[in-house]
Design an enzyme around this catalytic site. Sequence first.
Site, PDB file in Angstrom:
ATOM      1  N   LYS A 120       5.261   2.202  12.471  1.00  0.00           N
ATOM      2  CA  LYS A 120       6.025   3.425  12.200  1.00  0.00           C
ATOM      3  C   LYS A 120       5.859   4.330  13.437  1.00  0.00           C
ATOM      4  O   LYS A 120       5.531   5.517  13.332  1.00  0.00           O
ATOM      5  CB  LYS A 120       5.445   4.048  10.916  1.00  0.00           C
ATOM      6  CG  LYS A 120       6.225   5.172  10.324  1.00  0.00           C
ATOM      7  CD  LYS A 120       7.536   4.765   9.717  1.00  0.00           C
ATOM      8  CE  LYS A 120       8.332   5.997   9.316  1.00  0.00           C
ATOM      9  NZ  LYS A 120       9.767   5.761   9.203  1.00  0.00           N
ATOM     10  N   ASP A 146      -0.154  -3.815   3.631  1.00  0.00           N
ATOM     11  CA  ASP A 146      -0.469  -3.773   2.208  1.00  0.00           C
ATOM     12  C   ASP A 146       0.832  -3.723   1.402  1.00  0.00           C
ATOM     13  O   ASP A 146       1.065  -4.541   0.498  1.00  0.00           O
ATOM     14  CB  ASP A 146      -1.315  -2.520   1.947  1.00  0.00           C
ATOM     15  CG  ASP A 146      -1.897  -2.492   0.559  1.00  0.00           C
ATOM     16  OD1 ASP A 146      -1.942  -3.542  -0.080  1.00  0.00           O
ATOM     17  OD2 ASP A 146      -2.301  -1.406   0.110  1.00  0.00           O
ATOM     18  N   ASP A 157      10.097   0.938   7.841  1.00  0.00           N
ATOM     19  CA  ASP A 157      11.085   1.105   6.760  1.00  0.00           C
ATOM     20  C   ASP A 157      12.256   0.137   6.929  1.00  0.00           C
ATOM     21  O   ASP A 157      12.743  -0.443   5.962  1.00  0.00           O
ATOM     22  CB  ASP A 157      11.588   2.563   6.660  1.00  0.00           C
ATOM     23  CG  ASP A 157      11.767   3.213   8.006  1.00  0.00           C
ATOM     24  OD1 ASP A 157      10.871   3.957   8.422  1.00  0.00           O
ATOM     25  OD2 ASP A 157      12.789   2.950   8.661  1.00  0.00           O
ATOM     26  N   TYR A 195      -7.055   2.923   5.521  1.00  0.00           N
ATOM     27  CA  TYR A 195      -7.908   2.246   4.548  1.00  0.00           C
ATOM     28  C   TYR A 195      -9.379   2.215   4.925  1.00  0.00           C
ATOM     29  O   TYR A 195     -10.201   1.795   4.130  1.00  0.00           O
ATOM     30  CB  TYR A 195      -7.446   0.788   4.380  1.00  0.00           C
ATOM     31  CG  TYR A 195      -6.571   0.574   3.183  1.00  0.00           C
ATOM     32  CD1 TYR A 195      -5.608   1.501   2.856  1.00  0.00           C
ATOM     33  CD2 TYR A 195      -6.715  -0.543   2.394  1.00  0.00           C
ATOM     34  CE1 TYR A 195      -4.781   1.296   1.776  1.00  0.00           C
ATOM     35  CE2 TYR A 195      -5.902  -0.749   1.306  1.00  0.00           C
ATOM     36  CZ  TYR A 195      -4.927   0.179   1.004  1.00  0.00           C
ATOM     37  OH  TYR A 195      -4.117  -0.035  -0.070  1.00  0.00           O
TER      38      TYR A 195
END
Length: 413
Positions: free
Chosen positions: A226, A304, A280, A158
């Site tokens: 992740k 987010d 996930d 971002y």
Amino acid sequence: MATEFTTPPDGERIRVENGQPVVPDRPIIPFIEGDGIGPDIWNATQRVLDAAVERAFGGKKQIAWYEVFAGEKAHAAFGEWLPERTVQTVREYKVAIKGPLTTPVGGGIRSLNVALRHLLDLYACVRPVRWVRGVPSPVKRPQDMNMVIFRENTEDVYCGIEWESGTPEAQQLIAYLMDELGSKKIHPDSGVGIKPISPFGSKRLIGKAIRYAIDRERDSVTLVHKGNIMKFTEGAFKDWGYEVAQEQYGDATISEDELWASHGGKLPEGKLLIKDRIADSMFQQVLLRPREYAVLATPNLNGDYLSDACAAQVGGLGLAPGANMSDEIAFFEATHGTAPKYAGQDKVNPGSLILSGVMMLEHLGWGDAAERIQRAMEQAIEQKVVTYDLARQMDGAREVKTSQFASAIIENL
Ligand code: NAP
């Protein structure tokens, strides 16, 4: 409402000592009412906050509101979307609150919210996600979710380091990555974005989440990453998280490995558990085992997605509060946008901004006033006195205007 900067009202500044706000009985708090539905929800919020403080402290404490300008109102009055004086005032007074702001089209500003975060170094986006009793939800036990998400605000994809497909810059970078750094083949017509994640940015965010969890007596902080795929950014975020827990809060924290190795999986009294989950799997965890999570710390993009998914689980964004924080400044805000089609209709739900005000009162240490509003809002919703967005999902609801919903809360205080 004013359309020019006035002198500050009678009151005193909030100071910050050792990272904690020192709050006088009459703190001056700057506010930006916001664009579109901003004035409607701000008026409702101000009335509720003032009434709750009055009820809780019987006139001994009072907020001295100080209007500052950004967005359309600032542009109309001063020809600027974000006057320097607004930024400077928030910097000086340490605690502020705002309604939603229009993203100007053209004019070189990507987003006023992003600009404010950048100028004030508001590196932590803090979103508590808790069910308000009575709100329709898509899950069976929305009351099981009570999490606070700390999302990093300044790094990751971002921060906007990217080049468009086909531009000389993108092609140059692709050639450099493949020829000089030996990267895998990248298709030459790719757009390219860069995702920097630093120990500085990660540690200060995760350290803030740990401090919060300790201060509020929550039992765990979960690092969401992740790292199985992106080892040197997301994986490193997790590693730096364990490092900061060890370096700064070694006596107060315990990792999940240690918990099982030395304590048979039972959290020792007074310890904060630091654990991590792959992003996930975390989306499954928040649905299947929400009670096992208290505070989450995430890089920007994971946070987010996760903030909105968690908000949906307790009934949607209309009631989701938020704040952006630095080491000294806490800037509270509605998490939805300006909903321009409803501007000036006294129609929309002021709940997100009111609950951001509740967060603000908690931050000031005015917990009694905060709890009163939380309870009073729950009562109004249980009485089915709600704005259109909730009324359309509830049987037998009485649909009221923004200002009437505020009045219903005030009556229940
Ligand atoms: P939005 O303003 O959040 O509105 C989208 C829809 O969400 C509305 O049409 C409405 O849905 C619902 N909604 C939003 N706020 C609500 C409230 N208080 N009560 C009830 N329902 C509410 O999103 P947008 O239309 O994408 O964005 C409009 C402008 O806001 C843009 O300029 C955007 O850049 C800006 N924005 C600002 C912020 C911020 O300042 N933090 C955040 C996001 C967007 P229904 O029509 O279905 O009832």
